[in-house]
Design a protein around this motif. Structure first.
Motif, PDB file in Angstrom:
ATOM      1  N   ALA A 437     124.260   9.673  31.600  1.00  0.00           N
ATOM      2  CA  ALA A 437     123.681   9.793  30.497  1.00  0.00           C
ATOM      3  C   ALA A 437     125.005  11.238  30.446  1.00  0.00           C
ATOM      4  O   ALA A 437     125.554  11.618  29.384  1.00  0.00           O
ATOM      5  N   ASN A 438     124.374  12.043  31.971  1.00  0.00           N
ATOM      6  CA  ASN A 438     125.070  13.213  31.645  1.00  0.00           C
ATOM      7  C   ASN A 438     125.903  13.418  31.789  1.00  0.00           C
ATOM      8  O   ASN A 438     126.954  14.483  31.526  1.00  0.00           O
ATOM      9  N   SER A 439     127.046  12.328  32.502  1.00  0.00           N
ATOM     10  CA  SER A 439     128.256  11.842  32.037  1.00  0.00           C
ATOM     11  C   SER A 439     129.383  12.350  31.446  1.00  0.00           C
ATOM     12  O   SER A 439     130.019  12.861  30.792  1.00  0.00           O
ATOM     13  N   PHE A 440     128.456  11.729  29.980  1.00  0.00           N
ATOM     14  CA  PHE A 440     128.892  12.081  28.689  1.00  0.00           C
ATOM     15  C   PHE A 440     129.119  13.376  28.101  1.00  0.00           C
ATOM     16  O   PHE A 440     129.672  13.649  27.937  1.00  0.00           O
ATOM     17  N   GLU A 441     127.670  14.286  28.824  1.00  0.00           N
ATOM     18  CA  GLU A 441     127.639  15.673  28.624  1.00  0.00           C
ATOM     19  C   GLU A 441     129.714  15.988  28.753  1.00  0.00           C
ATOM     20  O   GLU A 441     129.805  16.626  28.361  1.00  0.00           O
ATOM     21  N   GLN A 442     129.334  15.400  30.209  1.00  0.00           N
ATOM     22  CA  GLN A 442     130.280  16.196  31.059  1.00  0.00           C
ATOM     23  C   GLN A 442     131.129  15.980  31.173  1.00  0.00           C
ATOM     24  O   GLN A 442     132.515  16.986  31.054  1.00  0.00           O
ATOM     25  N   ARG A 443     131.873  14.974  30.524  1.00  0.00           N
ATOM     26  CA  ARG A 443     133.273  14.413  30.465  1.00  0.00           C
ATOM     27  C   ARG A 443     133.958  13.446  29.191  1.00  0.00           C
ATOM     28  O   ARG A 443     134.017  12.267  28.584  1.00  0.00           O
ATOM     29  N   THR A 444     132.794  14.378  27.760  1.00  0.00           N
ATOM     30  CA  THR A 444     132.827  13.551  26.461  1.00  0.00           C
ATOM     31  C   THR A 444     134.250  13.046  26.326  1.00  0.00           C
ATOM     32  O   THR A 444     134.199  12.220  25.440  1.00  0.00           O
ATOM     33  N   ARG A 445     135.138  14.167  26.387  1.00  0.00           N
ATOM     34  CA  ARG A 445     136.693  13.617  25.966  1.00  0.00           C
ATOM     35  C   ARG A 445     137.347  12.637  26.842  1.00  0.00           C
ATOM     36  O   ARG A 445     137.585  11.746  25.682  1.00  0.00           O
ATOM     37  N   GLU A 446     136.993  12.788  28.314  1.00  0.00           N
ATOM     38  CA  GLU A 446     137.281  11.352  28.652  1.00  0.00           C
ATOM     39  C   GLU A 446     136.662   9.468  27.925  1.00  0.00           C
ATOM     40  O   GLU A 446     137.496   9.165  27.993  1.00  0.00           O
ATOM     41  N   TRP A 447     135.304  10.285  27.842  1.00  0.00           N
ATOM     42  CA  TRP A 447     134.070   8.596  27.242  1.00  0.00           C
ATOM     43  C   TRP A 447     135.655   8.610  26.077  1.00  0.00           C
ATOM     44  O   TRP A 447     134.958   7.630  25.401  1.00  0.00           O
ATOM     45  N   HIS A 448     135.858   9.440  25.111  1.00  0.00           N
ATOM     46  CA  HIS A 448     136.333   9.145  23.504  1.00  0.00           C
ATOM     47  C   HIS A 448     136.969   9.082  23.686  1.00  0.00           C
ATOM     48  O   HIS A 448     137.896   7.929  23.125  1.00  0.00           O
ATOM     49  N   ASN A 449     138.390   9.258  25.010  1.00  0.00           N
ATOM     50  CA  ASN A 449     139.729   8.322  25.094  1.00  0.00           C
ATOM     51  C   ASN A 449     139.456   6.936  25.745  1.00  0.00           C
ATOM     52  O   ASN A 449     140.195   6.098  24.887  1.00  0.00           O
ATOM     53  N   TRP A 450     137.833   6.994  26.494  1.00  0.00           N
ATOM     54  CA  TRP A 450     138.036   5.666  26.630  1.00  0.00           C
ATOM     55  C   TRP A 450     138.043   4.677  25.762  1.00  0.00           C
ATOM     56  O   TRP A 450     138.185   4.227  25.938  1.00  0.00           O
ATOM     57  N   TYR A 451     136.895   5.024  25.124  1.00  0.00           N
ATOM     58  CA  TYR A 451     136.217   4.266  23.900  1.00  0.00           C
ATOM     59  C   TYR A 451     137.015   4.528  22.577  1.00  0.00           C
ATOM     60  O   TYR A 451     137.482   3.516  22.237  1.00  0.00           O
ATOM     61  N   THR A 452     138.537   5.052  22.532  1.00  0.00           N
ATOM     62  CA  THR A 452     139.012   4.974  21.375  1.00  0.00           C
ATOM     63  C   THR A 452     140.411   3.753  21.420  1.00  0.00           C
ATOM     64  O   THR A 452     140.804   3.165  21.044  1.00  0.00           O
ATOM     65  N   ALA A 453     140.090   3.353  23.132  1.00  0.00           N
ATOM     66  CA  ALA A 453     141.344   2.811  23.700  1.00  0.00           C
ATOM     67  C   ALA A 453     141.768   1.604  22.691  1.00  0.00           C
ATOM     68  O   ALA A 453     140.607   0.392  22.922  1.00  0.00           O
ATOM     69  N   PRO A 454     142.570   0.896  22.877  1.00  0.00           N
ATOM     70  CA  PRO A 454     142.739  -0.460  22.107  1.00  0.00           C
ATOM     71  C   PRO A 454     142.023  -1.652  23.097  1.00  0.00           C
ATOM     72  O   PRO A 454     141.586  -2.633  22.424  1.00  0.00           O
ATOM     73  N   ARG A 455     142.176  -1.962  24.725  1.00  0.00           N
ATOM     74  CA  ARG A 455     141.018  -2.522  25.343  1.00  0.00           C
ATOM     75  C   ARG A 455     140.534  -1.907  26.341  1.00  0.00           C
ATOM     76  O   ARG A 455     141.300  -1.557  27.481  1.00  0.00           O
ATOM     77  N   PRO A 456     139.633  -1.041  25.720  1.00  0.00           N
ATOM     78  CA  PRO A 456     139.445  -0.459  27.380  1.00  0.00           C
ATOM     79  C   PRO A 456     138.688  -0.830  28.335  1.00  0.00           C
ATOM     80  O   PRO A 456     138.046  -0.068  29.405  1.00  0.00           O
ATOM     81  N   GLU A 457     138.420  -2.373  27.987  1.00  0.00           N
ATOM     82  CA  GLU A 457     137.652  -3.363  29.248  1.00  0.00           C
ATOM     83  C   GLU A 457     138.772  -3.107  30.209  1.00  0.00           C
ATOM     84  O   GLU A 457     138.673  -3.109  31.707  1.00  0.00           O
ATOM     85  N   ASP A 458     140.094  -2.053  30.498  1.00  0.00           N
ATOM     86  CA  ASP A 458     141.219  -2.271  30.653  1.00  0.00           C
ATOM     87  C   ASP A 458     141.747  -0.620  31.829  1.00  0.00           C
ATOM     88  O   ASP A 458     142.732  -0.758  31.764  1.00  0.00           O
ATOM     89  N   SER A 459     141.499  -0.485  30.770  1.00  0.00           N
ATOM     90  CA  SER A 459     141.094   1.215  30.579  1.00  0.00           C
ATOM     91  C   SER A 459     140.517   1.431  32.102  1.00  0.00           C
ATOM     92  O   SER A 459     139.495   1.194  32.398  1.00  0.00           O
ATOM     93  N   PRO A 460     140.709   2.843  32.946  1.00  0.00           N
ATOM     94  CA  PRO A 460     139.355   2.967  33.973  1.00  0.00           C
ATOM     95  C   PRO A 460     139.462   4.244  33.188  1.00  0.00           C
ATOM     96  O   PRO A 460     139.012   4.529  32.600  1.00  0.00           O
ATOM     97  N   LEU A 461     137.663   3.847  33.807  1.00  0.00           N
ATOM     98  CA  LEU A 461     136.319   4.807  33.395  1.00  0.00           C
ATOM     99  C   LEU A 461     136.451   5.992  34.046  1.00  0.00           C
ATOM    100  O   LEU A 461     137.329   6.271  34.365  1.00  0.00           O
ATOM    101  N   PRO A 462     136.198   6.968  32.925  1.00  0.00           N
ATOM    102  CA  PRO A 462     135.331   7.994  33.872  1.00  0.00           C
ATOM    103  C   PRO A 462     135.113   8.440  34.654  1.00  0.00           C
ATOM    104  O   PRO A 462     133.930   8.402  34.971  1.00  0.00           O
ATOM    105  N   GLY A 463     135.439   9.743  35.709  1.00  0.00           N
ATOM    106  CA  GLY A 463     135.100  10.158  36.701  1.00  0.00           C
ATOM    107  C   GLY A 463     134.771   9.054  37.658  1.00  0.00           C
ATOM    108  O   GLY A 463     135.876   8.224  38.306  1.00  0.00           O
TER     109      GLY A 463
END
Length: 556
Positions: A437-463
């Motif tokens: 949960a803290n990671s979402f506060e600190q890396r909101t932009r990275e998590w948003h990029n991962w979330y909006t990826a067309p294939r998030p399961e193949d994208s690297p997770l933030p941090g």
């Protein structure tokens, strides 16, 4: 100690009841007791247990306890028997005594009971519900009276003579019935529902008997020899006690007693030596049998996977007898190897896919991937490769109980409330996700990029989450934030852990279905609109040269 109290409970609870409650109480009262006390050895002779096994009672300790409770209990047994093992055992055991089988739907079942009570024949009442007919109360209460040396039982308006040889057994197919206290006090409730450990012991006996029949024969022979030796010792002790109690005058002048003591000493020494050797040999045989335990473990896990899918749709019910037949076929048809490890792997691989193929025939298309995924997860759990807390979270998601304690959502514009519930519950309940949960506060932009990826399961997770998460943990994050992508990641998980064969369900092969069937077992096709298997059956009959004997009937 009343063993009947243990009847409704599973094996673990029975063990705790004996070890942590009853035996501790016995020791606290300083009553002498065997440190290795077992209800099975205390209340049942090895020869009796072997006879029960021959008659169809499974050979595991839990089933043996059930046999003891049923045969030694003071009240008539009411057996919880969803897999039909108790009914099979009772029918075989009491067949020679002209067992009568009845159920509450029969109009004349009371007349059958009356005759059985008078002539001392056993009765098995099958498939009862959560309530019993009040007319059975006198039988259950054993409410007989003594008149002139005879036992009389009043059943309805009749008074009939009660034969002490009469036996009454009751079974229910319900797996988790709720009986009233009145029924619980009138009967001995015995839980025959198969548990994983008990089924594993049964399947171990099957595979060893097929692969190493000499081991099972040796074990059976040893059981008889050990029982005969102990019986001989008991007879010698009884004879000595009898001679001592009837002796007159000086014991040294009693030649019969002295000769008996001398001969019994020699025989006793021989028997004790034989018992030591036999029991040591039994341990060696059990050790050799354990080499096949991974086969039995896998087969037991797979049966309970079949049991679990009944929660998806109540139509999915699988017979234990049919499953054991499938297991026997797998042992017969799997590739033979001289090396034991290779042979066990061959049986496991063949039986796992045979179970998958057999089960998929009866599943709706939408449930086949879920079945394959669950089977894979349970196999991984048995191998110690899956955290079941994580797996259960994957199935059920997170449920916030107190929102006042929930961490505020740092990006409510794109993280929906249900998604944030999953994230915070992952953080709170699973150790591997602490700090998520803290990671979402600190890396909101990275998590948003991962979330909006067309294939998030193949994208690297933030941090750091890219490096600390295994495959199932990555799936947990995907299912929490992008549940629509689960149907794409689940096949990869199955592919990486067991085999590609379990991703694509096999096409229906009517010839293979026919080969796996039996003359006494009908094949039932559950049809959806526009589907008609008649042509497939006609083609099969033509190939088998049976077209002239193939007939179609309509119930309409």
């Amino acid at each position: 100690i009343n063993a009947e109290y243990m009847g409704p409970f599973p094996a673990e609870y029975r063990e705790n009841l004996v070890r942590k409650t009853w035996l501790q109480q016995v020791r606290s009262e300083q009553i002498p007791c065997d440190p290795n006390f077992s209800m099975n050895t205390f209340l049942a002779k090895p020869t009796d247990v072997r006879f029960w096994n021959i008659q169809g009672l499974p050979s595991d300790a839990f089933s043996t306890e059930n046999g003891v409770i049923v045969t030694r209990g003071r009240r008539w047994p009411l057996m919880i028997d969803p897999q039909g093992q108790a009914s099979k055992w009772i029918k075989n055991m009491e067949r020679q005594r002209n067992l009568k089988v009845v159920d509450l739907q029969q109009a004349d079942y009371l007349r059958t009971l009356e005759n059985a009570i008078q002539f001392g024949t056993p009765v098995l009442m099958q498939n009862v519900g959560e309530e019993l007919d009040p007319s059975l109360a006198p039988i259950l209460n054993k409410a007989f009276i003594k008149q002139g040396g005879r036992l009389i039982l009043r059943l309805g308006e009749k008074e009939i003579e009660y034969n002490p040889e009469f036996r009454f057994y009751i079974t229910t197919k319900m797996s988790n019935p709720h009986y009233t206290p009145e029924i619980s006090t009138k009967t001995t409730i015995v839980n025959f529902a198969v548990v994983e450990q008990g089924l594993e012991a049964q399947l171990l006996g099957i595979v060893v008997r097929r692969e190493r029949p000499e081991l099972e024969e040796q074990k059976d022979s040893l059981v008889l020899n050990i029982a005969a030796g102990k019986k001989k010792l008991a007879e010698l002790e009884d004879k000595i006690l009898y001679l001592l109690s009837t002796a007159t005058g000086s014991l040294l002048d009693d030649e019969a007693l002295v000769e008996t003591l001398n001969s019994s000493k020699v025989i006793s020494t021989e028997v004790v030596e034989q018992l030591v050797v036999a029991e040591a040999t039994e341990i060696q045989i059990d050790t050799a049998r354990e080499a096949y335990s991974s086969c039995a473990k896998r087969a037991s896990v797979l049966f309970f996977v079949l049991n679990d899918i009944s929660k998806i749709d109540p139509m999915y019910q699988f017979s234990l007898d049919a499953y054991i037949n499938l297991f026997n076929v797998s042992i017969s048809k799997s590739v033979k190897h001289q090396v034991l490890e290779s042979r066990i792997e061959s049986i496991n691989d063949y039986h796992t896919y045979a179970t998958y193929r057999f089960t998929c025939r009866g599943l709706f298309e939408r449930h086949k991937l879920l079945f394959s995924f669950h089977m894979n997860a349970k196999i991984q759990e048995a191998a110690g490769k899956v955290n079941m807390g994580e797996y259960n979270f994957f199935l059920r998601g997170g449920q916030v109980l107190d929102r006042a304690l929930q961490v505020p959502n740092p990006a409510a514009n794109w993280i929906l409330p249900r998604m944030w519930d999953n994230v915070t519950e992952l953080d709170r309940t699973l150790p591997k996700f602490q700090g998520l949960a803290n990671s979402f506060e600190q890396r909101t932009r990275e998590w948003h990029n991962w979330y909006t990826a067309p294939r998030p399961e193949d994208s690297p997770l933030p941090g750091e989450w890219e490096n600390v998460c295994n495959e199932l943990q990555r799936m947990l994050i995907v299912s929490s934030l992008r549940p629509g992508r689960v149907r794409f990641v689940a096949p990869n998980y199955i592919l990486n852990n067991i085999s590609a064969r379990f991703v694509e369900p096999p096409q229906l092969d009517v010839a293979a279905v026919l080969q796996d069937s039996a003359p006494a077992t009908p094949l039932i096709f559950v049809l959806s609109p526009g589907v008609d298997p008649t042509k497939m059956l006609l083609d099969l009959a033509e190939k088998k040269g049976m077209s002239k004997r193939f007939h179609t009937l309509s119930l309409g």
